[in-house]
Design an enzyme around this catalytic site. Structure first.
Site, PDB file in Angstrom:
ATOM      1  N   GLU A   1      44.299  46.083  56.747  1.00 35.25           N
ATOM      2  CA  GLU A   1      43.100  45.340  56.365  1.00 35.25           C
ATOM      3  C   GLU A   1      42.529  44.631  57.593  1.00 35.25           C
ATOM      4  O   GLU A   1      41.816  43.646  57.473  1.00 35.25           O
ATOM      5  CB  GLU A   1      43.375  44.365  55.219  1.00 35.25           C
TER       6      GLU A   1
ATOM      7  N   CYS B   1      47.043  43.930  50.966  1.00 36.18           N
ATOM      8  CA  CYS B   1      48.419  44.125  51.429  1.00 36.18           C
ATOM      9  C   CYS B   1      49.166  45.241  50.703  1.00 36.18           C
ATOM     10  O   CYS B   1      50.206  45.693  51.184  1.00 36.18           O
ATOM     11  CB  CYS B   1      49.193  42.820  51.288  1.00 36.18           C
TER      12      CYS B   1
ATOM     13  N   HIS C   1      56.334  41.409  48.145  1.00 33.04           N
ATOM     14  CA  HIS C   1      55.318  41.099  49.147  1.00 33.04           C
ATOM     15  C   HIS C   1      55.462  39.645  49.539  1.00 33.04           C
ATOM     16  O   HIS C   1      55.535  38.756  48.676  1.00 33.04           O
ATOM     17  CB  HIS C   1      53.918  41.365  48.591  1.00 33.04           C
TER      18      HIS C   1
END
Length: 445
Positions: free
Chosen positions: A83, A120, A244
Site C-alpha cells: 500500500e 494490509c 495482523h
C-alpha cells in the site's frame, strides 16, 4: 492430493532504527512506557536514503532465491502486495523483476506479474491467488513468488507516528512446501469502512478509535465464517495464532475477543463459570446497552484469569517478537507474526511439525481473513537458515534530528537529498531517476 503452501520465507528490514523509549518518547515529552507497554513497541525500522519498497522487496526475494537455489525459469508468477506504491499503472513486481534480472542469467519474461491492494491484507490475498493458481494446475510445475513490501510512514505529529515501520517479506508458494501447508478453509469478514485510507495521498488519514473497532468487528466475522466451514474450534487446536500486528497492543484486544468466542459452550467456559460466571447471552437482556455492559465486565474479568493468561502467553505473545522491534510493515505484518512464532518454537526446541497455526489477516477499508496452516516436517531447517535477528541488530540507530531528515527524504512531496547512513553492499539500491521520471535501480557489489 499434493499439498500447497509456503515453501520458504525471507525478510529484509529497513536499515535504520528509531528507538521509541529512548529517542522518540523524550522528544515528545511522553512516558516511554506509553510505547513499550501501551503500544507494545520498542523500535521502528526505516529505509535508508537508497532504500524503498522496490529495493527491500528485491533484496528479500534475492535472498530467498539464492538460498533455495532458484533461477527465473523456476518462477511462474510474481505478485507484490503493497500500500506504498509510487506508480498508479506499472506494478511494483515489474520493478522487482527488473532488479533480479540484473543478477541472474535468465529472465522473468514468461512469469505473470501483478500488484495487490487491499491495505494490509493484500499479502495474504496474494498468497491465496498463488495457491489457487497452483491448485488449478496453471503453474506448469513452477512456483510463485509473493512479496509484501511497505514503508509505513505517517505525517509528522500524527497519532500513528510511533507505529511506523519499513520492510519486506518474500515468500515462495509451491507444491510440497517445507514451511507451512495452507488449508482449503477460509473465513472472511468484510464491509465498506472508512477507518484508514489514502485518497491519492502518501500519508494515511486515520480514525484511530474507529479503526480498532472495525478491526475487531471484521476479525470476529471472519472467525465465525471460518468456523462455518472448518467446524467449531477450541483454544487447544492451534499452537500459535499469528494476527495482523499494526502494533502489539491491538493484537491484545483481538486475542481476548477471539478467546472469548472460542471458549463459548466449551468445558473452558464451564470451568471459568465459578470464578467469573458464564458469558452473557444477548437473549437474556432486554436492551443492547445492558448486554454490552455485561459483556464488557465479563471481558475484563476474563482477561485476568489464569486460563486466559496461560493461553495468551503460549499462543499469542510469541508471535509479537519481531513486530516489537520493527513496527508496522502493513502487508508484511501478519507474515512476520507467523515467522516470529516459528522462530520462538525453534528457540524453545518445540517439535512443531504437524501442528497448526490460526492466521488472522486484516486490511483497513475493511476485510479480515482467518485460515489455518499446518507446519511442515522441514520447518526447522527453514527457520534456522534465516538471519532475522542479525538484520535487526545491525540497524543504524537514528538520533531525533536524523529521523526528521529521513522522514523528509521519504516524503514524496519534499525533494530532500540525504547522504546515506549505511553503505549498500551486495544488495539493490535506488540509482536516481530515468528520462520519464521512473525510478532506477542497480545492484551494488
Amino acid at each position: 492430493m499434493t499439498t500447497v503452501g509456503i515453501d520458504a520465507m525471507e525478510i529484509w528490514t529497513g536499515k535504520l532504527k528509531l528507538d521509541l523509549p529512548n529517542t522518540f518518547a523524550p522528544e515528545k515529552g511522553e512516558d516511554p512506557e506509553k510505547y513499550t507497554k501501551g503500544l507494545g513497541l520498542n523500535a521502528s525500522s526505516f529505509p535508508d536514503s537508497y532504500e524503498d519498497i522496490v529495493t527491500m522487496g528485491a533484496n528479500a526475494a534475492k535472498k530467498l532465491m539464492d538460498r533455495k537455489g532458484l533461477e527465473p525459469d523456476d518462477i511462474g508468477r510474481i505478485d507484490v502486495a503493497t500500500e506504498s506504491s509510487f506508480d498508479n499503472s506499472k506494478p511494483i513486481s515489474t520493478y522487482i523483476a527488473g532488479c533480479l534480472e540484473q543478477v541472474y542469467e535468465g529472465d522473468f519474461h514468461h512469469a505473470n506479474k501483478g500488484e495487490r491492494k487491499f491495505a494490509c491484507i493484500a499479502g495474504t490475498q496474494s498468497i491465496d491467488d498463488a495457491y489457487n493458481w497452483i491448485r488449478a494446475g496453471r503453474n506448469r510445475g513452477r512456483a510463485a513468488l509473493v512479496i509484501a513490501t511497505d514503508t509505513a510512514l505517517y505525517a509528522r505529529g500524527d497519532a500513528g507516528e510511533a507505529t511506523q515501520g519499513a520492510g519486506a517479506v518474500a515468500m515462495l508458494i509451491d507444491e510440497d512446501p517445507d514451511l507451512v501447508e495452507l488449508s482449503m478453509e477460509q473465513g472472511y469478514g468484510s464491509a465498506d469502512e472508512t477507518d484508514f485510507l489514502k485518497p491519492n495521498q502518501q500519508f494515511p488519514s486515520v480514525d484511530g478509535k474507529r479503526s480498532v473497532k472495525v478491526y475487531l468487528a471484521r476479525m470476529r466475522e471472519a472467525l465465525e465464517d471460518f468456523e462455518s466451514v472448518a467446524g467449531k474450534i477450541h483454544p487447544d487446536d492451534f499452537a500459535y495464532g499469528p494476527f495482523h500486528t499494526p502494533f502489539p497492543g491491538m493484537v491484545r484486544k483481538a486475542a481476548l475477543l477471539a478467546y472469548r468466542h472460542i471458549i463459548r459452550d466449551t468445558e473452558v467456559e464451564e470451568e471459568l463459570a465459578e470464578e467469573i460466571g458464564r458469558q452473557p447471552r444477548q437473549e437474556a437482556f432486554d436492551d443492547d446497552e445492558a448486554f454490552t455492559e455485561a459483556l464488557r465486565e465479563y471481558m475484563d474479568a476474563l482477561k485476568g484469569t489464569e486460563q486466559y493468561q496461560d493461553w495468551y502467553g503460549r499462543t499469542i505473545e510469541p508471535t509479537l517478537g519481531i513486530s516489537r522491534d520493527v513496527g508496522n510493515w502493513y502487508t508484511g505484518s501478519v507474515h512476520i507474526a507467523r515467522l516470529s512464532a516459528l522462530m520462538h518454537a525453534a528457540e524453545q526446541g518445540e517439535d512443531l511439525a504437524g501442528q497448526r497455526l490460526l492466521v488472522g489477516s486484516y486490511g483497513s477499508g475493511a476485510q479480515a481473513e482467518i485460515h489455518a496452516e499446518t507446519v511442515c516436517d522441514n520447518w526447522l531447517e527453514e527457520v534456522e537458515a534465516l538471519d532475522v535477528q542479525e538484520q535487526i541488530d545491525a540497524r543504524y540507530d537514528l538520533s531525533w534530528a536524523e529521523y526528521e531528515e529521513v522522514h523528509d527524504r521519504h516524503n514524496h512531496e519534499k525533494d530532500k537529498e540525504l547522504e546515506e547512513f549505511t553503505a549498500p553492499e551486495n544488495e539493490f539500491a535506488f540509482d536516481g531517476w530515468g528520462r520519464m521520471g521512473e525510478r532506477k535501480y542497480r545492484y551494488v557489489e
